[in-house]
Design an enzyme around this catalytic site. Structure first.
Site, PDB file in Angstrom:
ATOM      1  N   ASN A 212       0.842  -1.189   0.000  1.00 16.68           N
ATOM      2  CA  ASN A 212       0.000   0.000   0.000  1.00 16.68           C
ATOM      3  C   ASN A 212       0.880   1.244   0.000  1.00 16.68           C
ATOM      4  OD1 ASN A 212       0.546   0.789   2.876  1.00 16.68           O
ATOM      5  ND2 ASN A 212      -0.456  -1.195   3.243  1.00 16.68           N
ATOM      6  N   ALA A 277       1.480   1.284  11.779  1.00 17.85           N
ATOM      7  CA  ALA A 277       1.795   0.589  10.531  1.00 17.85           C
ATOM      8  C   ALA A 277       0.522   0.351   9.719  1.00 17.85           C
ATOM      9  CB  ALA A 277       2.491  -0.736  10.821  1.00 17.85           C
ATOM     10  N   ASP A 281      -4.269  -6.115   4.349  1.00 19.15           N
ATOM     11  CA  ASP A 281      -5.408  -6.904   4.838  1.00 19.15           C
ATOM     12  C   ASP A 281      -5.456  -8.282   4.194  1.00 19.15           C
ATOM     13  OD1 ASP A 281      -6.323  -4.889   6.524  1.00 19.15           O
ATOM     14  OD2 ASP A 281      -7.495  -3.947   4.927  1.00 19.15           O
ATOM     15  N   PRO A 308      -4.045 -12.009   9.289  1.00 24.53           N
ATOM     16  CA  PRO A 308      -4.465 -11.803  10.672  1.00 24.53           C
ATOM     17  C   PRO A 308      -4.532 -10.312  10.981  1.00 24.53           C
ATOM     18  CG  PRO A 308      -2.193 -12.574  10.570  1.00 24.53           C
ATOM     19  CD  PRO A 308      -2.758 -12.712   9.190  1.00 24.53           C
ATOM     20  N   ASP A 309      -5.406  -9.947  11.886  1.00 25.05           N
ATOM     21  CA  ASP A 309      -5.573  -8.549  12.302  1.00 25.05           C
ATOM     22  C   ASP A 309      -4.587  -8.261  13.432  1.00 25.05           C
ATOM     23  OD1 ASP A 309      -6.482  -6.133  13.535  1.00 25.05           O
ATOM     24  OD2 ASP A 309      -8.417  -6.408  12.549  1.00 25.05           O
ATOM     25  N   PHE A 327      -4.634   3.278  14.548  1.00 26.12           N
ATOM     26  CA  PHE A 327      -4.883   4.256  13.486  1.00 26.12           C
ATOM     27  C   PHE A 327      -5.992   3.756  12.577  1.00 26.12           C
ATOM     28  CE2 PHE A 327      -1.110   6.203  14.898  1.00 26.12           C
ATOM     29  CZ  PHE A 327      -0.970   7.445  14.263  1.00 26.12           C
ATOM     30  N   LYS A 341     -13.632   0.312  15.040  1.00 28.80           N
ATOM     31  CA  LYS A 341     -12.330  -0.295  15.304  1.00 28.80           C
ATOM     32  C   LYS A 341     -11.913  -0.113  16.762  1.00 28.80           C
ATOM     33  CE  LYS A 341     -10.451   0.184  10.613  1.00 28.80           C
ATOM     34  NZ  LYS A 341      -9.407   0.821   9.768  1.00 28.80           N
ATOM     35  N   LYS A 345     -11.190  -3.715  18.560  1.00 28.82           N
ATOM     36  CA  LYS A 345      -9.774  -4.038  18.765  1.00 28.82           C
ATOM     37  C   LYS A 345      -9.278  -3.675  20.155  1.00 28.82           C
ATOM     38  CE  LYS A 345      -9.135  -3.556  13.809  1.00 28.82           C
ATOM     39  NZ  LYS A 345      -8.251  -3.198  12.687  1.00 28.82           N
TER      40      LYS A 345
END
Length: 406
Positions: A212, A277, A281, A308-309, A327, A341, A345
């Site tokens: 990305n 970072a 995905d 993995p997340d 972020f 999120k 998370k």
């Protein structure tokens, strides 16, 4: 910033090859609102003409202790009193020795001896001179008296040697100077901070990969700011074109899986986690063993699977008292996605931004963010990523204090 409200920096320039970099340093200080007066040694004038600094600063340059001043005042005393900060960059071994011994035999050494302002020095010299016990002793003496030191970087020197002695990046010096002017203290002493930055790369074949547009600039700014404020910083970095900030421990990663492995191993010992970072995905379900060739115009189909997340995994393992900041770089419904999120998370705060806005996207030195917690949303105006980094750390420290008070 109005003229009357500007802070005054007296910039001392000594006779080293890095003297030319003081011109850029002066401009950086001005851009951040400082009024800069320059004092040069006689040898510094052999590298950069005083007229250059006079033109850039808009003030006469002080070089000669006995030169008749433009106004009737004892010039070195007047400059010493005017200073809100006294910065010497580059600082040679000679000026460090004079300062340590209290010698005042030219305009610069006389003025710095007379000042009551905070003093910051950024040394630059040959590696042998820097490592000489006499120089190191002088530095310890100055540090014991409260002089702040921006240590030189390691690199290729003008003399042809490689090693410690290269003037630190002028942006780092300027930011340290402005922190001192603004009274920012080393409020993160003793804290361990883990910062992740940059993109991951997911291979498709031996030649190609998915990635990305993350440049890593925001994460690197956070690592730099945390180290400047006294934290012990570890930076997990994807492949970026940035130099690791001085004093920061660098751990590189390539793929999202590598990021997760390193972050999971390091996270339990940290006081603050900042996941800046941009891990991919998705990754290829199978990596082709050979370079994928064109198919005579036929479409190529890639089968991708979710990675993995990383943030979710770190959030699930978060220990009591630990502060976790994430972020959310979004292109639509920014706050809605950020709040989702934040909850999923187990983040304490999420830094949300719309990357489609000018000045807030990738590969720029500014950002426009909203700091989102369970209790509030604080939208910040456009500012440099270094300024955003300090705002993020300010809020992280406040969250940590609140946790300790519970």
């Amino acid at each position: 910033m109005e003229e009357k409200s500007k802070k005054c920096v007296v910039l001392g320039v000594t006779g080293g090859i890095a003297a030319y970099k003081a011109c850029e340093l002066l401009r950086l200080l001005q851009k951040q609102g400082a009024d800069v007066y320059v004092v040069m040694t006689k040898n510094a004038g052999r590298f950069v003409a005083p007229l250059t600094f006079e033109t850039l600063s808009g003030h006469p340059v002080a070089c000669d202790t006995f030169e008749r001043p433009a106004t009737w005042e004892v010039e070195h005393v007047a400059l010493a009193k005017r200073a809100d900060l006294f910065l010497i960059a580059p600082a040679t071994a000679n000026i460090l020795a004079k300062m340590a011994c209290g010698i005042a035999d030219d305009m610069l050494s006389t003025t710095v001896l007379a000042t009551r302002a905070p003093v910051l020095v950024a040394p630059a010299m040959n590696t042998g001179m820097w490592e000489n016990p006499a120089t190191q002793h002088n530095l310890s003496v100055l540090a014991s008296r409260g002089v702040r030191i921006v240590a030189p970087a390691t690199g290729h020197l003008a003399c042809g040697d490689s090693g410690a002695g290269k003037l630190e990046d002028v942006q780092v010096i300027a930011q340290t100077a402005m922190d001192m002017l603004r009274g920012r203290v080393r409020d993160m002493e003793g804290l361990r901070v883990l910062v992740t930055a940059g993109p991951s790369r997911e291979a498709l074949d031996p030649v190609r990969y998915i990635t990305n547009r993350s440049s890593g600039k925001m994460g690197y700014a956070i690592a730099r700011a945390a180290q400047r404020r006294g934290a012990q910083v570890t930076l997990l970095s994807g492949p970026v074109a940035l130099e690791c900030p001085q004093g920061v421990g660098l751990v590189p990663f390539g793929t999202t899986a590598e990021l997760l492995q390193s972050a999971s191993a390091l996270a339990p010992e940290q006081d603050v986690l900042i996941q800046a970072a941009a891990p991919a995905d998705y990754r290829a379900k199978e990596i082709a063993p050979q370079k994928i060739k064109k198919q005579s115009g036929a479409p190529m189909v890639l089968e991708l699977v979710e990675n993995p997340d990383v943030a979710a995994a770190l959030g699930a393992a978060k220990r009591p008292g630990q502060v976790f900041v994430g972020f959310a770089a979004e292109t639509n419904d920014v706050l809605e996605h950020a709040r989702g999120k934040l909850a999923r998370k187990r983040l304490d705060m999420i830094v949300a931004n719309d990357v489609t806005r000018p000045g807030a996207g990738f590969d720029v030195d500014t950002n426009i963010v909203t700091l989102v917690t369970k209790e509030a949303c604080d939208e910040l105006p456009m500012m440099s990523k270094d300024e955003v980094a300090d705002r993020i750390l300010d809020r992280a420290l406040a969250l940590r204090s609140a946790k300790k008070a519970e």
